[in-house]
Design an enzyme around this catalytic site. Sequence first.
Site, PDB file in Angstrom:
ATOM      1  N   HIS A 133      11.586 -17.392  -1.192  1.00 32.28           N
ATOM      2  CA  HIS A 133      10.838 -16.701  -0.145  1.00 32.28           C
ATOM      3  C   HIS A 133       9.477 -16.283  -0.671  1.00 32.28           C
ATOM      4  CE1 HIS A 133      13.528 -13.815  -2.141  1.00 32.28           C
ATOM      5  NE2 HIS A 133      12.699 -12.835  -1.842  1.00 32.28           N
ATOM      6  N   HIS A 151       6.282 -13.943  -0.191  1.00 32.20           N
ATOM      7  CA  HIS A 151       5.840 -12.693   0.429  1.00 32.20           C
ATOM      8  C   HIS A 151       4.366 -12.814   0.796  1.00 32.20           C
ATOM      9  CE1 HIS A 151       9.312 -10.187  -1.034  1.00 32.20           C
ATOM     10  NE2 HIS A 151       9.346 -11.122  -1.961  1.00 32.20           N
TER      11      HIS A 151
END
Length: 139
Positions: free
Chosen positions: A98, A100
């Site tokens: 993931h 950010h």
Amino acid sequence: MSCVFCRIARGDIPAEIIAREDGAVAFLDVAPLADGHVLVVPEAHVARLEDLAPDDARTLFQTVVRLSGPVRDGLGADGTTIGVNNGAATGQTVPHVHVHIVPRRHGDGAGSIHSIFPGGSRRDVAEVGDAIRAELALG
Ligand SMILES: [Zn+2]
């Protein structure tokens, strides 16, 4: 499937979806570091960046690039910090890649990426370069 990001990507649990591409999904972090903190994840369950298939990596980062301006401007911010905790040793808590995107403002007190490395480098630069190039040649 217990991975929370897989479940969000598949629409099995609700999230504030920002964008959905063929291969990547962007949504608001449920514990934001700042208003507008977005996570961009590949649909594929892959723990580390280096394990992403090339097409998934391309889609993931194209989505990050496409969103970075709107995340900044939509929140009236001055910039964005974009980062990936890649592996458990880095603080990655969900083993699904993931990225950010966090809106930043002048004077927000959060510091730069450099501020998370108090020790700095110690080894000879050429020696370090040789070590990485040797691994690259093995790939
Ligand atoms: Zn997953």
